[in-house]
Design an enzyme around this catalytic site. Structure first.
Site, short mmCIF file in Angstrom:
data_model
loop_
_atom_site.label_atom_id
_atom_site.label_comp_id
_atom_site.label_asym_id
_atom_site.label_seq_id
_atom_site.Cartn_x
_atom_site.Cartn_y
_atom_site.Cartn_z
N HIS A 1 0.83 -1.21 0.00
CA HIS A 1 0.00 0.00 0.00
C HIS A 1 0.86 1.26 0.00
O HIS A 1 0.44 2.30 0.48
CB HIS A 1 -0.94 0.04 1.21
N SER B 1 15.62 21.01 -16.07
CA SER B 1 14.46 21.85 -16.36
C SER B 1 14.96 23.14 -17.00
O SER B 1 16.05 23.61 -16.68
CB SER B 1 13.72 22.15 -15.07
N LYS C 1 16.63 20.98 -10.84
CA LYS C 1 15.96 19.75 -11.26
C LYS C 1 16.89 18.75 -11.94
O LYS C 1 17.78 19.11 -12.69
CB LYS C 1 14.81 20.07 -12.23
N GLU D 1 10.00 8.19 -17.22
CA GLU D 1 8.64 8.73 -17.46
C GLU D 1 8.17 8.41 -18.87
O GLU D 1 7.00 8.09 -19.10
CB GLU D 1 8.63 10.24 -17.23
#
Ligand code: ARG
Length: 458
Positions: free
Chosen positions: A156, A277, A283, A290
Site C-alpha cells: 500500500h 528543467s 531539477k 517517465e
C-alpha cells in the site's frame, strides 16, 4: 495508368481513392521478407514443374537484383504502387519482361501478406528477446551489487518489512524472464507458413507447401487455407506479450521515478539518463523512465486497435486487415527503444544505501519481528501482534523508535521482554533470518541470482 489487376474493371482509380487504399508508405518495411518469400516461391514453382527451372532461376536472379538495389538505395519505392507486393512484382516485370508475370502463380497477395508479416515479426521477436535478455542480465548484475543493501519493502506504499535492494531488483528479473517465455511461446505458434493458402481456398497447381515453408525456416504450414490467410491472432499474441512487458517496464519506471525524488532519495540516476528543467536549476528529472511509462499506453493502444479491427471480420481476407501493420511496427519499435534506454539507465544507476537504510529504520518495519520474538517466548501470535502494535503506538506518541526504547518501557507492556529483544529487531538480523525459499536474506537472493544466471547461460 491502369492497375496490374485491370480486367474485371478498367483498373483506373481516383487518386484520392488510390492514396487511401495504398499501404506502400508503411509496408515497404517488409521488402526483404517479401522478396525472400518470393524467391522461395519461385524455387518451389520450378521444382514442381509449374514453371520451368530456367524461368525459376531468372525470377530468383531478378529478385536478388531488386533486393540488392533496394538495400543500396539504387532503387526507390514507387509511391503509385498499391503495396510492397505489387511494387516488387512491377519492378520484376519491368526488368525481366513476361517471365516476371509468372511469379504470382499459385499464390495470392492474401497469403503473401500473411507470410511477410510472420517473417517480419519473427525477426522482431528475436531482436526484442535479445534486448530483453540484455536488460535481464543488467538487472541481475545490479541485484548482485546490492544484495545486502537494506531498504524498506512496501505494501500500500506504506513501509512494511525490511528487504534488500537486490531482492527488489530480482523481482523485476523474474518478470522479465516470464516476458521472454511469452515471446518464445508466441514465436513458436507464429512459426507456421501460410504461403500456398492462396486467396482462401488453396490451389489446383501441384504446389509443395512444406518445401516452401522449410526453405523459409518455418516449423510447418498452416493446415487450413482459410485460417492461414485470415488469422492475425499471432500478431495479437505478440502485441499482448509486448503490452505485458511494457507494463513491467512501466511499474519499474514508476519506482525509479519515486526513488529519485527527494522524498525517497534511494537512487541516483546517471546524468546521461536524466534531463534538467529549462527554468528550475535544481531539477534532475527521470525523463527516460517517465517516457517508458508513457509509451506503455501507446503499446496497449496498438493491441486494442487490432483486437477491435479483427472482432467483426468474416472469413477470409478483408481489407480492414491492412490496418494491422502500422500498429505492429510501432509496437515493436517502441518496445525496442524502451528496452535499449532502460538497460542503459539501470546499468548506470547508483543506489544510496545510507538513505535506504535510514528509511528502513524509521517505519517500524521490524514490528512483525518484535511480535515473532514474543511468539518465541511462548505468546500466541495474535496476542504478540497486539502488544507489538501498542508499542508502536507508544513510540509514535512519544517520538521514539523500537531500537532505542528502554527495556523498562517494553516490560511495562509485557513481562516477557528481556535484553535479547534488541537483537531480535535488528534490521540486518530481520533480513538475514528470512532464509525461506524466495525470501530476502542474502543467501536466498544469491540463490535467485544463481538460478537466473543459469537461465541466461542456457
Ligand atoms: N496490402 C494488403 C494488406 O496489407 C495486401 C493484401 C491485399 N489483398 C487484396 N486482395 N486486396 O493487407
Amino acid at each position: 495508368m491502369a492497375k496490374m489487376w485491370a480486367g474485371r474493371t478498367s483498373g483506373v482509380t481516383d487518386s484520392i481513392a488510390d492514396d487511401f487504399n495504398s499501404s506502400l508508405r508503411f509496408d515497404h518495411r517488409m521488402y526483404r521478407q517479401d522478396i525472400t518469400g518470393s524467391m522461395a516461391h519461385a524455387a518451389m514453382l520450378g521444382e514442381q514443374g509449374i514453371i520451368s527451372r530456367q524461368e525459376a532461376d531468372r525470377l530468383i536472379g531478378g529478385l536478388e537484383g531488386i533486393l540488392r538495389d533496394l538495400d543500396s538505395g539504387a532503387l526507390d519505392f514507387d509511391p503509385s504502387c498499391e503495396d510492397i507486393h505489387m511494387f516488387v512484382e512491377q519492378v520484376l516485370t519491368e526488368r525481366l519482361g513476361d517471365v516476371g508475370k509468372k511469379l504470382h502463380t499459385a499464390r495470392s497477395r492474401n497469403d503473401q501478406v500473411a507470410l511477410d508479416i510472420r517473417l517480419y515479426l519473427r525477426q522482431e521477436i528475436d531482436e526484442i528477446s535479445a534486448l530483453t535478455r540484455e536488460l535481464l542480465k543488467t538487472v541481475v548484475d545490479k541485484a548482485e551489487e546490492y544484495k545486502d543493501a537494506i531498504m524498506p519493502g512496501y505494501t500500500h506504499l506504506q513501509r512494511a518489512q525490511p528487504v534488500t535492494f537486490g531482492h527488489y531488483l530480482m523481482a523485476y528479473a523474474m518478470m522479465l524472464q516470464r516476458d521472454l517465455g511469452r515471446l518464445a511461446d508466441c514465436r513458436r505458434r507464429m512459426n507456421l507458413s501460410p504461403i500456398g493458402c492462396c486467396a482462401l481456398a488453396g490451389t489446383t497447381y501441384p504446389t509443395d507447401r512444406e518445401m516452401e515453408a522449410a526453405a523459409l525456416g518455418f516449423d510447418g504450414v498452416c493446415l487450413n487455407s482459410m485460417d492461414g490467410v485470415s488469422d492475425r491472432d499471432f500478431a495479437l499474441e505478440l502485441l499482448s506479450a509486448l503490452s505485458v512487458e511494457m507494463m513491467h517496464l512501466s511499474r519499474f519506471s514508476e519506482e525509479i521515478i519515486l526513488w529519485c525524488s527527494w522524498e525517497f532519495g534511494f537512487v541516483e540516476l546517471s546524468d546521461a539518463f536524466t534531463t534538467g528543467s529549462s527554468i528550475m536549476p535544481q531539477k534532475k528529472n527521470a525523463d527516460m523512465a517517465e517516457l517508458v511509462r508513457g509509451k506503455t499506453g501507446r503499446v496497449y493502444g496498438e493491441l486494442m486497435a487490432l483486437l477491435t479491427t479483427m472482432k467483426g471480420l468474416p472469413l477470409a481476407y478483408n481489407k480492414d486487415m491492412q490496418e494491422d501493420k502500422e500498429g505492429l511496427f510501432d509496437g515493436c519499435d517502441t518496445v525496442k527503444m524502451c528496452l535499449r534506454v532502460f538497460t542503459g539507465m539501470v546499468a548506470t544507476l547508483r543506489a544510496r544505501r545510507e538513505n535506504m537504510l535510514a528509511a528502513a529504520q524509521k517505519g517500524f518495519i521490524n514490528a512483525t519481528d518484535l511480535a515473532d520474538y514474543l511468539v518465541g517466548k511462548g505468546l500466541p501470535f495474535r496476542s504478540a501482534y497486539k502488544i507489538s502494535g501498542e508499542l508502536v503506538a507508544w513510540c509514535i506518541a512519544h517520538g521514539q523508535v523500537l531500537e532505542t526504547l528502554p527495556l523498562e518501557v517494553y516490560r511495562e507492556h509485557c513481562e516477557l521482554f528481556d535484553e535479547g529483544l534488541y537483537e531480535a529487531i535488528d534490521l540486518r538480523r530481520c533480513v538475514a533470518l528470512r532464509t525461506s525459499q524466495g525470501g530476502t536474506s542474502v543467501s536466498s537472493v544469491e540463490a535467485q541470482i544463481a538460478s537466473m544466471r543459469q537461465f541466461l547461460n542456457e
